[in-house]
Enzyme design. Sequence first.
Site, mmCIF file in Angstrom:
data_model
loop_
_atom_site.group_PDB
_atom_site.id
_atom_site.type_symbol
_atom_site.label_atom_id
_atom_site.label_comp_id
_atom_site.label_asym_id
_atom_site.label_seq_id
_atom_site.Cartn_x
_atom_site.Cartn_y
_atom_site.Cartn_z
ATOM 1 C CE1 TYR A 1 -0.907 -8.512 -1.398
ATOM 2 C CE2 TYR A 1 -2.715 -10.006 -0.825
ATOM 3 C CZ TYR A 1 -2.262 -8.649 -0.752
ATOM 4 O OH TYR A 1 -2.639 -7.666 -0.306
ATOM 5 C CG ASP B 1 -13.684 2.232 3.067
ATOM 6 O OD1 ASP B 1 -14.211 1.760 2.013
ATOM 7 O OD2 ASP B 1 -12.806 1.926 3.859
ATOM 8 N NE ARG C 1 -3.974 -1.583 2.358
ATOM 9 C CZ ARG C 1 -5.150 -1.183 2.426
ATOM 10 N NH1 ARG C 1 -5.561 0.011 2.343
ATOM 11 N NH2 ARG C 1 -6.312 -1.991 2.373
HETATM 12 C C1 LIG Z 1 -7.602 -5.866 5.884
HETATM 13 C C2 LIG Z 1 -8.136 -5.149 4.933
HETATM 14 C C3 LIG Z 1 -7.678 -5.541 3.670
HETATM 15 C C4 LIG Z 1 -8.051 -4.841 2.437
HETATM 16 N N1 LIG Z 1 -7.620 -5.322 1.074
HETATM 17 C C5 LIG Z 1 -8.113 -4.552 -0.149
HETATM 18 C C6 LIG Z 1 -7.518 -4.901 -1.301
HETATM 19 O O1 LIG Z 1 -6.791 -6.018 -1.423
HETATM 20 N N2 LIG Z 1 -7.952 -4.447 -2.264
HETATM 21 C C7 LIG Z 1 -8.956 -3.265 -2.077
HETATM 22 O O2 LIG Z 1 -9.106 -2.571 -3.242
HETATM 23 N N3 LIG Z 1 -9.287 -2.776 -1.067
HETATM 24 C C8 LIG Z 1 -8.893 -3.376 0.187
HETATM 25 N N4 LIG Z 1 -9.396 -3.216 1.404
HETATM 26 C C9 LIG Z 1 -10.379 -2.028 1.436
HETATM 27 C C10 LIG Z 1 -9.531 -0.689 1.530
HETATM 28 O O3 LIG Z 1 -8.423 -0.629 2.256
HETATM 29 C C11 LIG Z 1 -10.466 0.357 1.827
HETATM 30 O O4 LIG Z 1 -11.794 0.523 1.230
HETATM 31 C C12 LIG Z 1 -9.814 1.897 0.956
HETATM 32 O O5 LIG Z 1 -8.657 1.990 1.629
HETATM 33 C C13 LIG Z 1 -10.898 3.039 1.399
HETATM 34 O O6 LIG Z 1 -10.153 4.177 0.761
HETATM 35 P P1 LIG Z 1 -10.664 5.558 1.207
HETATM 36 O O7 LIG Z 1 -9.630 6.701 0.607
HETATM 37 O O8 LIG Z 1 -12.105 5.740 1.008
HETATM 38 O O9 LIG Z 1 -10.517 5.734 2.890
HETATM 39 P P2 LIG Z 1 -9.141 5.737 3.866
HETATM 40 O O10 LIG Z 1 -8.188 4.953 3.100
HETATM 41 O O11 LIG Z 1 -10.006 5.161 5.164
HETATM 42 O O12 LIG Z 1 -8.748 7.170 3.830
HETATM 43 C C14 LIG Z 1 -9.410 8.245 4.601
HETATM 44 C C15 LIG Z 1 -8.395 9.155 4.932
HETATM 45 O O13 LIG Z 1 -9.073 10.348 5.394
HETATM 46 C C16 LIG Z 1 -8.427 10.824 6.524
HETATM 47 N N5 LIG Z 1 -9.369 11.349 7.473
HETATM 48 C C17 LIG Z 1 -10.390 10.718 8.420
HETATM 49 N N6 LIG Z 1 -11.078 11.862 8.948
HETATM 50 C C18 LIG Z 1 -10.440 13.006 8.562
HETATM 51 C C19 LIG Z 1 -10.860 14.230 9.083
HETATM 52 N N7 LIG Z 1 -11.689 14.520 9.691
HETATM 53 N N8 LIG Z 1 -9.962 15.370 8.417
HETATM 54 C C20 LIG Z 1 -9.001 14.961 7.453
HETATM 55 N N9 LIG Z 1 -8.835 13.913 7.130
HETATM 56 C C21 LIG Z 1 -9.587 12.940 7.579
HETATM 57 C C22 LIG Z 1 -7.604 9.609 7.033
HETATM 58 O O14 LIG Z 1 -6.346 9.922 7.768
HETATM 59 C C23 LIG Z 1 -7.223 8.899 5.833
HETATM 60 O O15 LIG Z 1 -6.146 9.346 5.231
HETATM 61 C C24 LIG Z 1 -9.119 -3.893 2.529
HETATM 62 C C25 LIG Z 1 -9.279 -3.392 3.710
HETATM 63 C C26 LIG Z 1 -9.026 -3.922 4.869
HETATM 64 C C27 LIG Z 1 -9.541 -3.818 6.359
#
Ligand SMILES: Cc1cc2nc3c(=O)[nH]c(=O)nc-3n(C[C@H](O)[C@H](O)[C@H](O)COP(=O)(O)OP(=O)(O)OC[C@H]3O[C@@H](n4cnc5c(N)ncnc54)[C@H](O)[C@@H]3O)c2cc1C
Length: 404
Positions: free
Chosen positions: A219, A298, A107
């Site tokens: 992996y 998410d 990642r």
């Molecule tokens: C064990 C595990 C394995 C996974 N494997 C995979 C995979 O192989 N392939 C895949 O596609 N997905 C995978 N996922 C899912 C994936 O990790 C998430 O769906 C993805 O990271 C979501 O991205 P995002 O940018 O929406 O949110 P996030 O990655 O959660 O990023 C949110 C960001 O917002 C910031 N933030 C939060 N609140 C605030 C605030 N109030 N002010 C400013 N910043 C804030 C945080 O610091 C963070 O940087 C996996 C998840 C898990 C738990």
Amino acid sequence: MATSRTIIIAGAGIGGLTAALALARRGFRAVVLDQAERLEETGAGIQLSPNATRILGQLGVTDRLRPLATAPTAIRVQRAHNGSQIVRIPLSDCEETYGSPYWVMHRGDLQAALIAACREQPDISLELGARVETFATHSNGVTVKAMRGQSAVDAQGVGLVGADGIWSMVRTGIEGVTPPKFTKRVAWRALVPADMAPPQMREPEITLWLGRKGHIAHYPVQSGRAINVVAIAADTWTDTGWSTDSAPSEVMAKFPAGKWSRHVRDLLGIPDRWLKWALAERPQPRRWSQDQITLLGDAAHPMLPFLAQGAAMAIEDAFVLANRLSENPDNLPQAMRVYENDRRARTAKVQRAARSNGKIYQYSGLDGAARDFVMATLGGTRIRNRYDWIYNWRVDAAEFTPGM
Ligand SMILES: Cc1cc2nc3c(=O)[nH]c(=O)nc-3n(C[C@H](O)[C@H](O)[C@H](O)COP(=O)(O)OP(=O)(O)OC[C@H]3O[C@@H](n4cnc5c(N)ncnc54)[C@H](O)[C@@H]3O)c2cc1C
């Protein structure tokens, strides 16, 4: 930075960074605010299916990733207690079949590539250590208030995108408090140096061990220098953090001898540091958008990890959102509703498919034997073809313009 084409993005995760890149390519300015002081992904891997790598290619990120990614030849599904193979799902023809590769990688490498691409764009400003606290819409757009330590940071833009993850405060601002529910399952993650792992575990494959009340996936990442291990088991521990330390003994106790093959237990025994993450679910909000504010990734549709699609859906969202906003920049509320409408059904279907996999993975006894029989009878190619609707997804032809 002028506010007239500025979109503020709360969250610099994979979704937020991809959105910044996609918006900049469509002529917007992006201000990305993240609460983290430093964007660093502690040891964990990620699977990126063709629907995600296709978009990263469109955004010019895949050339940076290619040297660090592994294209797995297959997903090998095995029984936990003795390692016997249930089915081998081929992946080596993904690039040919879907027009884009299936990759596994660290990642941190993905995040670093996205950040480097953002830093090359003068229209993207990345503000770290800035926690979004409140926001308000007005006739000219949105004002966002963030806190950097004790100091307030104000950002003005024409729109706000909540890409702030499952615990999204932007989502709370739109729909009120509906907290995620913990699923009583915990994911433990670790990296194993490849030279310490048994040779068969260094193969360019995703290996999935299915056992009673748990499964393990591993992996290679970092061009094969390390093995990413994710072990998921029933547990009532709950916490909102992504990176809580866990003792190796805690992990070993979840995957006991007798029920789990010696080979996979040997692998679990190598790391001296594990991080754990309590899996939580949250249904999609009734609406993702309000005025000129919307959600992605998410924040809108948290994904359980049993289909490896959460980040992929965030990447798809980001690309579609930028397209919709650029089609109707003078009416962002309407553009955001069109975006939401485009994305809602697909992301809900993927959420359901991930949840269903999560149930199937944990079958044991007769149910487990039936699952194994069905998987073996279907065969790897047919199982993979069942996911064509995920991997074949592409934005419509007009949007899919190389070199955009
Ligand atoms: C064990 C595990 C394995 C996974 N494997 C995979 C995979 O192989 N392939 C895949 O596609 N997905 C995978 N996922 C899912 C994936 O990790 C998430 O769906 C993805 O990271 C979501 O991205 P995002 O940018 O929406 O949110 P996030 O990655 O959660 O990023 C949110 C960001 O917002 C910031 N933030 C939060 N609140 C605030 C605030 N109030 N002010 C400013 N910043 C804030 C945080 O610091 C963070 O940087 C996996 C998840 C898990 C738990």
